[in-house]
Design a protein around this motif. Structure first.
Motif, short mmCIF file in Angstrom:
data_model
loop_
_atom_site.label_atom_id
_atom_site.label_comp_id
_atom_site.label_asym_id
_atom_site.label_seq_id
_atom_site.Cartn_x
_atom_site.Cartn_y
_atom_site.Cartn_z
N VAL A 190 57.36 17.56 16.03
CA VAL A 190 58.27 18.69 15.90
C VAL A 190 59.24 18.50 14.75
N MET A 191 59.78 17.29 14.62
CA MET A 191 60.83 17.04 13.66
C MET A 191 60.32 16.73 12.25
N GLU A 192 59.08 16.25 12.11
CA GLU A 192 58.64 15.73 10.82
C GLU A 192 57.35 16.34 10.28
N SER A 193 56.61 17.07 11.08
CA SER A 193 55.35 17.64 10.60
C SER A 193 55.63 18.88 9.75
N PRO A 194 54.59 19.44 9.10
CA PRO A 194 54.78 20.66 8.31
C PRO A 194 55.04 21.92 9.14
N ALA A 195 54.94 21.86 10.47
CA ALA A 195 54.98 23.07 11.28
C ALA A 195 56.26 23.88 11.07
N ALA A 196 57.41 23.22 11.06
CA ALA A 196 58.68 23.95 10.93
C ALA A 196 58.78 24.64 9.58
N ALA A 197 58.36 23.95 8.51
CA ALA A 197 58.41 24.54 7.18
C ALA A 197 57.44 25.71 7.05
N ILE A 198 56.28 25.60 7.70
CA ILE A 198 55.33 26.71 7.70
C ILE A 198 55.97 27.94 8.35
N ALA A 199 56.56 27.75 9.52
CA ALA A 199 57.18 28.87 10.24
C ALA A 199 58.32 29.48 9.43
N GLY A 200 59.20 28.64 8.92
CA GLY A 200 60.33 29.15 8.16
C GLY A 200 59.92 29.88 6.90
N SER A 201 58.90 29.36 6.23
CA SER A 201 58.43 29.99 5.00
C SER A 201 57.80 31.35 5.27
N LEU A 202 56.97 31.43 6.31
CA LEU A 202 56.32 32.70 6.63
C LEU A 202 57.31 33.74 7.12
N MET A 203 58.27 33.33 7.94
CA MET A 203 59.26 34.28 8.46
C MET A 203 60.35 34.58 7.44
N GLN A 204 60.36 33.81 6.34
CA GLN A 204 61.37 33.95 5.29
C GLN A 204 62.78 33.78 5.86
N SER A 205 62.91 32.82 6.74
CA SER A 205 64.19 32.50 7.37
C SER A 205 64.94 31.48 6.53
N SER A 206 66.25 31.43 6.72
CA SER A 206 67.04 30.39 6.07
C SER A 206 67.02 29.10 6.87
N LYS A 207 66.69 29.21 8.18
CA LYS A 207 66.57 28.03 9.04
C LYS A 207 65.67 28.38 10.21
N VAL A 208 65.10 27.35 10.86
CA VAL A 208 64.33 27.58 12.07
C VAL A 208 64.73 26.59 13.15
N ASN A 209 64.75 27.09 14.37
CA ASN A 209 64.94 26.26 15.56
C ASN A 209 63.58 26.05 16.22
N ILE A 210 63.35 24.85 16.75
CA ILE A 210 62.22 24.69 17.65
C ILE A 210 62.56 25.39 18.95
N PHE A 211 61.70 26.29 19.39
CA PHE A 211 61.92 26.93 20.69
C PHE A 211 61.26 26.08 21.77
N PHE A 212 59.99 25.79 21.64
CA PHE A 212 59.37 24.72 22.42
C PHE A 212 57.99 24.42 21.85
N ASP A 213 57.47 23.25 22.20
CA ASP A 213 56.10 22.91 21.87
C ASP A 213 55.25 23.04 23.12
#
Length: 276
Positions: free
Chosen positions: A81-104
């Motif tokens: 959750v903290m180190e994989s590309p998943a968060a950057a993928i989500a943030g980039s696609l949603m065009q957000s300034s930040k992303v929270n993990i909601f859950f895995d």
């Protein structure tokens, strides 16, 4: 390992996500992540967390295993959750300034599992509202139509309608005053569908309001292990409701407040490890 992406998410991929509610991204998770995740999946299935469920009815073949919030008790899934590309993928696609993990989440359909994933969309299960909410669905095995590739109703995130969450176990535990999901199977000619076959390391990303479902795993020799992560962007707020999917603990947030908390921490900020 860094969450930095090996390549930028393209404008075309962002446009597809916005228009269709679903996009496929090939090969953004390398073999190092895949090997680790396969090990961690087996560890979790051998010693599940408190929110896990066995969704295959007694007497049926196969096994449909479901678990959530692994990152809160398993160091490996926390690393993902903290180190994989998943968060950057989500943030980039949603065009957000930040992303929270909601859950895995783990969604495992073993060979010969007949149990289908019912047609549904995700957000009505959860105590959150906003347009910037998405799911990264990462394949650890080859996923084909036979082995349970997810099917999506293209553009359904734009219907401006929430539906009652059907319980995966087939009961009626979600007591929410919403209309039922349309009978997609009976009216397939009314809709346009997207279904991607995946190789290990491929992922799909879909919007929190996109209607989707999946067949069982009819393949007798191939597992269908998916590591799923749910992400929330800038406009997501806490929206508590009774009778919804259980969270790991009470986040102690006022209704309508931002998600930032121990339960839903900020994992990614634009410009910090992002390629976007």
């Amino acid at each position: 390992m860094s969450m930095e992406l090996e390549r930028a998410i393209t404008d075309e991929e962002i446009a597809t996500y916005n228009e269709d509610g679903i996009v496929v991204l090939r090969g953004l998770f390398n073999d190092v992540w895949l090997d680790k995740l396969r090990q961690w999946v087996d560890e979790d299935m051998a010693a599940p967390g408190k929110l896990h469920q066995e969704l295959t009815p007694k007497g049926q073949t196969g096994r449909f295993y479901f678990n959530t919030f692994m990152w809160t008790y398993h160091d490996g899934f926390k690393e993902f959750v903290m180190e994989s590309p998943a968060a950057a993928i989500a943030g980039s696609l949603m065009q957000s300034s930040k992303v929270n993990i909601f859950f895995d989440q783990l969604l495992v359909k073993e060979p010969g599992t007949a149990e289908k994933t019912p047609w549904h969309h995700d957000m009505p299960y959860w105590p959150v509202r906003g347009r910037e909410i998405c799911t990264v669905w990462l394949a650890l095995d080859p996923v084909t139509k036979e082995s349970g590739a997810v099917e999506y109703v293209k553009g359904s995130h734009k219907w401006d309608q929430a539906f009652k969450p059907p319980a995966f176990a087939g009961d009626e535990k979600y007591k929410i005053d919403l209309p039922k999901v349309p009978d997609i199977e009976a009216e397939r000619d009314k809709y346009e569908f997207v279904q991607y076959e995946l190789q290990p390391g491929d992922c799909t990303v879909h919007h929190g309001l996109l209607v989707h479902g999946a067949p069982g795993n009819a393949n007798s020799g191939v597992r269908r292990r998916a590591v799923v992560s749910r992400w929330a962007g800038d406009d997501a707020v806490y929206h508590p409701l009774p009778n919804i999917q259980q969270m790991m603990w009470d986040p102690d947030i006022a209704s309508g407040g931002p998600l930032d908390s121990d339960l839903w921490p900020v994992v990614w900020r634009r410009g910090e490890g992002a390629v976007a």
